[in-house]
Design a protein around this motif. Structure first.
Motif, short mmCIF file in Angstrom:
data_model
loop_
_atom_site.label_atom_id
_atom_site.label_comp_id
_atom_site.label_asym_id
_atom_site.label_seq_id
_atom_site.Cartn_x
_atom_site.Cartn_y
_atom_site.Cartn_z
N ARG A 180 0.89 -1.07 0.06
CA ARG A 180 0.08 -0.05 0.09
C ARG A 180 1.09 1.20 0.04
NH1 ARG A 180 -5.22 -1.37 1.27
NH2 ARG A 180 -5.65 -3.65 2.05
N ASP A 181 0.45 2.22 -0.51
CA ASP A 181 1.04 3.75 -0.69
C ASP A 181 0.64 4.48 0.56
OD1 ASP A 181 -1.38 4.75 -1.21
OD2 ASP A 181 -0.90 5.15 -3.14
N ARG A 182 1.09 5.60 0.58
CA ARG A 182 0.80 6.56 2.00
C ARG A 182 -0.59 6.76 2.02
NH1 ARG A 182 5.60 7.61 3.98
NH2 ARG A 182 7.38 7.97 2.48
N SER A 183 -1.34 6.73 0.98
CA SER A 183 -2.83 7.04 1.22
C SER A 183 -3.45 5.47 1.53
CB SER A 183 -3.32 7.53 0.11
OG SER A 183 -3.27 6.40 -1.23
N GLY A 184 -2.92 4.38 1.56
CA GLY A 184 -3.46 3.11 1.68
C GLY A 184 -3.95 2.40 0.51
N ALA A 185 -3.76 2.98 -0.66
CA ALA A 185 -4.40 2.35 -1.94
C ALA A 185 -3.24 1.25 -2.28
CB ALA A 185 -4.24 3.49 -3.13
N ILE A 186 -3.63 0.30 -2.96
CA ILE A 186 -2.78 -0.84 -3.63
C ILE A 186 -2.58 -0.37 -4.86
CG2 ILE A 186 -2.69 -3.13 -3.98
CD1 ILE A 186 -5.09 -3.59 -2.05
N THR A 187 -1.11 0.02 -4.89
CA THR A 187 -0.68 0.24 -6.14
C THR A 187 0.34 -0.76 -6.55
OG1 THR A 187 1.20 1.45 -5.30
CG2 THR A 187 -0.75 2.83 -5.84
N ARG A 188 0.76 -1.76 -5.99
CA ARG A 188 1.72 -2.80 -6.19
C ARG A 188 1.40 -3.94 -5.56
NH1 ARG A 188 7.68 0.38 -6.10
NH2 ARG A 188 6.85 2.37 -7.05
N THR A 189 1.88 -5.15 -6.01
CA THR A 189 1.69 -6.41 -5.19
C THR A 189 2.94 -7.18 -5.04
OG1 THR A 189 0.86 -7.59 -7.13
CG2 THR A 189 -0.68 -6.61 -5.64
N LEU A 190 3.17 -7.73 -4.08
CA LEU A 190 4.17 -8.81 -3.93
C LEU A 190 3.57 -10.18 -4.11
CD1 LEU A 190 7.33 -8.90 -3.05
CD2 LEU A 190 6.55 -9.41 -0.97
N CYS A 191 4.28 -11.03 -4.96
CA CYS A 191 3.59 -12.17 -5.26
C CYS A 191 4.55 -13.50 -5.18
CB CYS A 191 3.28 -12.04 -6.74
SG CYS A 191 2.11 -10.57 -7.41
N LEU A 192 4.22 -14.70 -5.10
CA LEU A 192 4.79 -15.83 -5.11
C LEU A 192 4.29 -16.71 -6.32
CD1 LEU A 192 5.57 -16.84 -1.50
CD2 LEU A 192 7.37 -16.05 -3.14
N GLY B 93 5.27 -5.14 5.47
CA GLY B 93 6.68 -4.17 5.89
C GLY B 93 7.02 -3.66 4.80
N LEU B 94 6.61 -3.88 3.71
CA LEU B 94 6.96 -2.67 2.45
C LEU B 94 5.86 -1.67 2.32
CD1 LEU B 94 8.04 -5.54 0.06
CD2 LEU B 94 9.40 -3.67 1.13
N SER B 95 4.69 -1.95 2.99
CA SER B 95 3.66 -0.81 2.66
C SER B 95 4.11 0.41 3.52
CB SER B 95 2.27 -1.26 3.38
OG SER B 95 1.80 -2.48 2.45
N LEU B 96 3.66 1.65 2.88
CA LEU B 96 4.03 2.92 3.30
C LEU B 96 3.01 3.60 4.10
CD1 LEU B 96 5.62 4.47 0.10
CD2 LEU B 96 6.93 3.45 2.04
N GLU B 97 1.94 2.79 4.31
CA GLU B 97 0.52 3.40 4.83
C GLU B 97 0.95 3.67 6.37
OE1 GLU B 97 -4.20 2.42 5.20
OE2 GLU B 97 -2.46 0.57 4.80
N GLY B 98 0.76 4.76 7.07
CA GLY B 98 0.89 4.93 8.29
C GLY B 98 2.38 5.58 8.49
#
Length: 266
Positions: free
Chosen positions: A224-236, A260-265
């Motif tokens: 998630r970006d700083r606004s909480g939006a999902i702009t990318r995903t981590l995948c297996l 851990g990679l999300s910027l939200e908050g």
């Protein structure tokens, strides 16, 4: 004229685009680079002109300017061109001076080493899904994806997360009808896809099996970006016959790393 400059003299030299469809020079440059990216291999200038629906004279002028700037380079002796070393430097600058992207790459490297599975960073380009970066599985059963190739969103686990902010009506307008048809001819129902989006939104992850490839199980977690939006995903991306217990362990690790990679908050 430099040694790499491609000679003009095409039969349509001097013509402008017909039908009032003149493009600014920068628009043509962007279209040309996008066309080469989608083509994924060197191409002759005349063929590029057809790809971007531009006069060959205009395309030759743009190509020669990009050759001078080392953004393109000649390949072989038959007039083919492709991305040059300046493009590598631009990518290097982005990856090394974007702290968040560096963290993502470090996480992908660690996950690929720890799990032995294929790890991907995924997102959208327009109304298509793309793999933005990938670390292939080092194991004997290798699953890899071409970075930058545009894929219909319904074929992917990530797409079910990346469209989570949309209403059903917005999804229907955004996803082309033909994108629900899988490579083997099966068709994903629109209603089923919308239900999957709702489920993924509620549970905070997405899993799919045997869609674009009958041999793979895909799982995605949101970054998630700083606004909480999902702009990318981590995948297996796993073999489809991976045991359920193993999948559960990997999903837990994937979700933890994505959080851990999300910027939200932050």
């Amino acid at each position: 004229m430099t040694k790499d400059t491609i000679a003009l003299g095409e039969p349509d030299a001097g013509r402008e685009a017909r039908g009032g469809e003149r493009k600014r020079g920068i628009d043509r440059v962007i279209m040309l680079l996008e066309a080469l990216l989608k083509h994924r291999s060197p191409a002759r200038v005349g063929d590029i002109a057809k790809m971007i629906n531009a006069p060959r004279s205009t395309t030759y002028e743009i190509v020669n300017s990009l050759l001078d700037a080392e953004m393109l380079e000649t390949v072989g002796s038959d007039g083919h061109v492709y991305f040059g070393r300046a493009m590598h430097l631009f990518g290097w600058a982005y990856s090394h001076h974007n702290a968040h992207y560096r963290r993502i790459i470090e996480t992908m490297d660690a996950m690929a080493s720890e799990t032995g599975e294929t790890v991907q960073l995924c997102g959208l380009r327009g109304n298509k899904y793309v793999v933005l970066d990938c670390r292939d599985s080092p194991g004997p059963f290798r699953i890899s994806s071409d970075v930058g190739v545009e894929v219909p969103i319904p074929w992917t686990a990530s797409g079910r997360l990346l469209l989570g902010h949309m209403s059903d009506e917005e999804v229907r307008a955004f996803v082309p009808k033909q994108d629900y048809r899988l490579p083997d001819g099966r068709v994903i129902s629109e209603a089923g896809f919308l239900a999957d989006i709702a489920t993924s939104r509620a549970q905070g992850f997405s899993e799919t099996s045997a869609l674009a490839d009958r041999f793979t199980w895909c799982m995605a977690a949101p970054i998630r970006d700083r606004s909480g939006a999902i702009t990318r995903t981590l995948c297996l991306v796993l073999p489809v016959d991976t045991p359920e217990a193993r999948r559960g362990e990997l999903l837990s690790q994937l979700r933890d790393r994505a959080r851990g990679l999300s910027l939200e908050g932050n």
